[in-house]
Design a protein around this motif. Structure first.
Motif, PDB file in Angstrom:
ATOM      1  N   MET A   1     -16.741   3.412  -1.962  1.00 42.78           N
ATOM      2  CA  MET A   1     -16.277   4.449  -0.695  1.00 42.78           C
ATOM      3  C   MET A   1     -16.790   5.887  -1.443  1.00 42.78           C
ATOM      4  O   MET A   1     -16.822   6.598  -0.439  1.00 42.78           O
ATOM      5  CB  MET A   1     -14.744   4.303  -0.939  1.00 42.78           C
ATOM      6  N   ALA A   2     -16.650   6.251  -2.739  1.00 39.92           N
ATOM      7  CA  ALA A   2     -17.236   7.444  -3.137  1.00 39.92           C
ATOM      8  C   ALA A   2     -18.386   7.651  -2.690  1.00 39.92           C
ATOM      9  O   ALA A   2     -18.881   9.050  -2.133  1.00 39.92           O
ATOM     10  CB  ALA A   2     -16.975   7.497  -4.456  1.00 39.92           C
TER      11      ALA A   2
ATOM     12  N   PRO B   1     -13.520   1.435  -4.753  1.00 39.93           N
ATOM     13  CA  PRO B   1     -13.471   2.867  -4.889  1.00 39.93           C
ATOM     14  C   PRO B   1     -14.750   3.526  -5.136  1.00 39.93           C
ATOM     15  O   PRO B   1     -15.019   4.560  -4.402  1.00 39.93           O
ATOM     16  CB  PRO B   1     -12.440   2.954  -6.008  1.00 39.93           C
TER      17      PRO B   1
ATOM     18  N   LEU C   1      -9.224   1.377   9.077  1.00 39.39           N
ATOM     19  CA  LEU C   1      -9.602   1.587   7.638  1.00 39.39           C
ATOM     20  C   LEU C   1     -10.473   2.620   7.491  1.00 39.39           C
ATOM     21  O   LEU C   1     -10.778   3.299   6.415  1.00 39.39           O
ATOM     22  CB  LEU C   1     -10.364   0.457   7.130  1.00 39.39           C
TER      23      LEU C   1
ATOM     24  N   PHE D   1      -2.008  -2.346   7.759  1.00 39.66           N
ATOM     25  CA  PHE D   1      -2.792  -1.403   8.410  1.00 39.66           C
ATOM     26  C   PHE D   1      -4.414  -1.495   8.637  1.00 39.66           C
ATOM     27  O   PHE D   1      -4.825  -2.234   7.619  1.00 39.66           O
ATOM     28  CB  PHE D   1      -2.669  -0.189   7.415  1.00 39.66           C
TER      29      PHE D   1
ATOM     30  N   ILE E   1      -9.871   7.246   0.143  1.00 38.32           N
ATOM     31  CA  ILE E   1     -10.258   6.508  -1.321  1.00 38.32           C
ATOM     32  C   ILE E   1     -11.522   7.252  -1.966  1.00 38.32           C
ATOM     33  O   ILE E   1     -11.668   7.400  -3.108  1.00 38.32           O
ATOM     34  CB  ILE E   1     -10.316   4.920  -1.038  1.00 38.32           C
ATOM     35  N   GLY E   2     -12.188   7.358  -1.144  1.00 38.95           N
ATOM     36  CA  GLY E   2     -13.672   8.080  -1.433  1.00 38.95           C
ATOM     37  C   GLY E   2     -13.679   9.407  -2.102  1.00 38.95           C
ATOM     38  O   GLY E   2     -14.072   9.661  -3.266  1.00 38.95           O
TER      39      GLY E   2
ATOM     40  N   LEU F   1      -3.981  10.651   1.285  1.00 39.27           N
ATOM     41  CA  LEU F   1      -3.803   9.249   1.376  1.00 39.27           C
ATOM     42  C   LEU F   1      -2.343   8.725   1.618  1.00 39.27           C
ATOM     43  O   LEU F   1      -2.174   7.825   2.267  1.00 39.27           O
ATOM     44  CB  LEU F   1      -4.404   8.684   0.018  1.00 39.27           C
TER      45      LEU F   1
ATOM     46  N   LEU G   1      -8.618   5.650   5.773  1.00 36.92           N
ATOM     47  CA  LEU G   1      -8.459   5.188   4.509  1.00 36.92           C
ATOM     48  C   LEU G   1      -9.611   5.104   3.444  1.00 36.92           C
ATOM     49  O   LEU G   1      -9.595   5.693   2.364  1.00 36.92           O
ATOM     50  CB  LEU G   1      -7.776   3.908   4.342  1.00 36.92           C
ATOM     51  N   LYS G   2     -10.776   4.804   3.948  1.00 35.44           N
ATOM     52  CA  LYS G   2     -12.014   4.647   3.327  1.00 35.44           C
ATOM     53  C   LYS G   2     -12.382   6.135   2.833  1.00 35.44           C
ATOM     54  O   LYS G   2     -12.769   6.277   1.521  1.00 35.44           O
ATOM     55  CB  LYS G   2     -13.159   4.181   4.081  1.00 35.44           C
ATOM     56  N   ASP G   3     -12.327   7.235   3.562  1.00 32.90           N
ATOM     57  CA  ASP G   3     -12.578   8.500   3.392  1.00 32.90           C
ATOM     58  C   ASP G   3     -11.797   8.985   2.207  1.00 32.90           C
ATOM     59  O   ASP G   3     -12.213   9.539   1.381  1.00 32.90           O
ATOM     60  CB  ASP G   3     -12.474   9.463   4.562  1.00 32.90           C
TER      61      ASP G   3
ATOM     62  N   PRO H   1       0.783  -1.117   0.184  1.00 38.56           N
ATOM     63  CA  PRO H   1       0.059  -0.101   0.049  1.00 38.56           C
ATOM     64  C   PRO H   1       0.845   1.204  -0.017  1.00 38.56           C
ATOM     65  O   PRO H   1       0.563   2.139  -0.773  1.00 38.56           O
ATOM     66  CB  PRO H   1      -0.780  -0.037   1.377  1.00 38.56           C
ATOM     67  N   LYS H   2       1.963   1.388   0.617  1.00 41.55           N
ATOM     68  CA  LYS H   2       2.980   2.508   0.528  1.00 41.55           C
ATOM     69  C   LYS H   2       3.312   2.984  -0.645  1.00 41.55           C
ATOM     70  O   LYS H   2       3.176   3.694  -1.101  1.00 41.55           O
ATOM     71  CB  LYS H   2       4.044   2.202   1.689  1.00 41.55           C
TER      72      LYS H   2
ATOM     73  N   LEU I   1     -11.449  -3.173  -0.560  1.00 37.03           N
ATOM     74  CA  LEU I   1     -12.389  -1.964  -0.616  1.00 37.03           C
ATOM     75  C   LEU I   1     -12.857  -1.687  -2.163  1.00 37.03           C
ATOM     76  O   LEU I   1     -11.831  -2.175  -2.820  1.00 37.03           O
ATOM     77  CB  LEU I   1     -11.828  -0.712   0.081  1.00 37.03           C
TER      78      LEU I   1
ATOM     79  N   LYS J   1     -21.516  11.623   3.547  1.00 37.60           N
ATOM     80  CA  LYS J   1     -20.907  12.620   4.570  1.00 37.60           C
ATOM     81  C   LYS J   1     -20.593  13.924   4.225  1.00 37.60           C
ATOM     82  O   LYS J   1     -20.900  14.739   4.901  1.00 37.60           O
ATOM     83  CB  LYS J   1     -19.626  11.879   4.818  1.00 37.60           C
TER      84      LYS J   1
ATOM     85  N   PHE K   1      -7.006  -3.663   0.394  1.00 34.76           N
ATOM     86  CA  PHE K   1      -8.023  -3.920   1.540  1.00 34.76           C
ATOM     87  C   PHE K   1      -9.416  -4.157   1.456  1.00 34.76           C
ATOM     88  O   PHE K   1     -10.149  -3.901   2.247  1.00 34.76           O
ATOM     89  CB  PHE K   1      -7.890  -2.389   2.321  1.00 34.76           C
TER      90      PHE K   1
ATOM     91  N   SER L   1       2.468  -1.064   6.384  1.00 36.24           N
ATOM     92  CA  SER L   1       1.229  -0.329   5.380  1.00 36.24           C
ATOM     93  C   SER L   1       0.502  -1.731   5.014  1.00 36.24           C
ATOM     94  O   SER L   1      -0.802  -1.514   4.648  1.00 36.24           O
ATOM     95  CB  SER L   1       1.856  -0.057   4.242  1.00 36.24           C
ATOM     96  N   LYS L   2       1.042  -2.881   4.944  1.00 35.78           N
ATOM     97  CA  LYS L   2       0.211  -4.006   4.411  1.00 35.78           C
ATOM     98  C   LYS L   2      -0.616  -4.300   5.712  1.00 35.78           C
ATOM     99  O   LYS L   2      -1.799  -4.986   5.344  1.00 35.78           O
ATOM    100  CB  LYS L   2       1.126  -5.236   3.953  1.00 35.78           C
TER     101      LYS L   2
ATOM    102  N   LEU M   1      -5.544   3.727  -7.867  1.00 41.64           N
ATOM    103  CA  LEU M   1      -6.743   3.695  -7.028  1.00 41.64           C
ATOM    104  C   LEU M   1      -7.328   2.423  -6.770  1.00 41.64           C
ATOM    105  O   LEU M   1      -7.623   2.014  -5.516  1.00 41.64           O
ATOM    106  CB  LEU M   1      -7.563   4.676  -7.266  1.00 41.64           C
TER     107      LEU M   1
ATOM    108  N   LYS N   1     -18.620   8.383   1.079  1.00 42.09           N
ATOM    109  CA  LYS N   1     -17.966   9.808   1.408  1.00 42.09           C
ATOM    110  C   LYS N   1     -18.919  10.814   0.917  1.00 42.09           C
ATOM    111  O   LYS N   1     -19.238  12.041   1.557  1.00 42.09           O
ATOM    112  CB  LYS N   1     -16.724   9.770   0.767  1.00 42.09           C
TER     113      LYS N   1
END
Lengths: 109, 109, 109, 109
Positions: free
Chosen positions: A93-94, A90, B65, B62, B72-73, B47, B68-70, A33-34, A88, A100, A86, B59-60, A79, A97
């Motif tokens: 997640m959008a 995208p 979440l 981590f 990515i969104g 991010l 991270l979810k926010d 991920p890094k 997830l 929110k 994870f 990071s793997k 992305l 968000k």
């Protein structure tokens, strides 16, 4: 039911293609991920570079779309790969968000 | 046929939601491609910030979440808005770019 | 001779201060060039964020300088720390690159 | 007194060179703070790109310094140009921010 399955297919196909692409080239060791976050930021900078010396008006009239298409594609690819690390999605997640943001910025009445 | 319609619905819904959100707040004047590219780069940096002091192994693993979810969104939201300025679809662009990448980086045999 | 010594003092002082600051906090293990490059990009994004929704004209008239001063300071700090990992001096590198730019972009006559 | 004058000379020379370079090419119209911030972020991404697929250990042992020198130079050039738009000095800003960081992160005793 059919609609749900269809959406799954669409998103999952890109994820599965990217997983296979990475595995076939033995690049899995590089895709922490890094590292993917760094690569994502580099691709976004290539998109920023397109517009950096334009006025806002010029950026609206920009019509050399081939470069832009490549950069949008690259950003979406990285992305998707980060999100997939994870489990997830995208787009999901959008949407979360976005809900929110609607609460955070109520519209003017 | 049903599958195609379903995918359209999924992607278009996010685009339409974002257009309406922007219009309801009178933010259309701010959303030039130039400005959206800057905003995209700022969201990607948030991010990157999550992972900047972690080792690759950390990071793997981590697992906080929510942040991270926010992020990515947010990245997906701004990418969709830039693409929409040019009537482009990020997932479609990813697929086209993916085909180019397959040719550019042939897999080891 | 006096001038040379003075310049050395100026640049070296910032480097030495940053080395001591890092050492005193046991942060040396975090400060790999890779991590510092990520941190630099995050700080630059905070500078970009200041200007992202402004027009170019508004960015020229921007006068809330306190935030900007902090961000310029942060970018300079991380740039100095990355350069110092390789015993390089950012101002000297700028001068060398400037000479290249002069050759690459000859002025109109 | 001599030392103060000498430091002025050093920093001012880079600023004056960059001002003249920009003026000689009629690029002043492009160099709004907004555009320079975008260009700075693009240059930083080129520095990030060098390290993106390296481990932290590999980034410490990196010895192809020519590319890195160019990127550090480019980042310093754009940082100096942004700062100069507001009559600010990057090194001075770094020193002021450094004092704040010392207060914010007291060292372990």
């Amino acid at each position: 039911m059919l609609i749900y399955l269809a959406m799954e297919t669409e998103m999952n196909q890109l994820k599965l293609d990217l997983r296979k692409f990475t595995k076939d080239r033995n690049w899995e060791g590089f895709h922490s991920p890094k590292n993917l976050a760094m690569a994502l930021s580099v691709e976004v900078a290539e998109l920023v570079e397109i517009f950096q010396w334009m006025t806002e008006e010029q950026s609206k009239d920009f019509d050399c779309l081939n470069d832009l298409k490549d950069e949008i594609g690259d950003v979406m690819i990285y992305l998707t790969m980060i999100a997939d690390q994870f489990n997830l999605d995208p787009i999901e997640m959008a949407k979360i968000k976005f809900k929110k943001n609607e609460k955070k910025h109520p519209k003017y009445i």
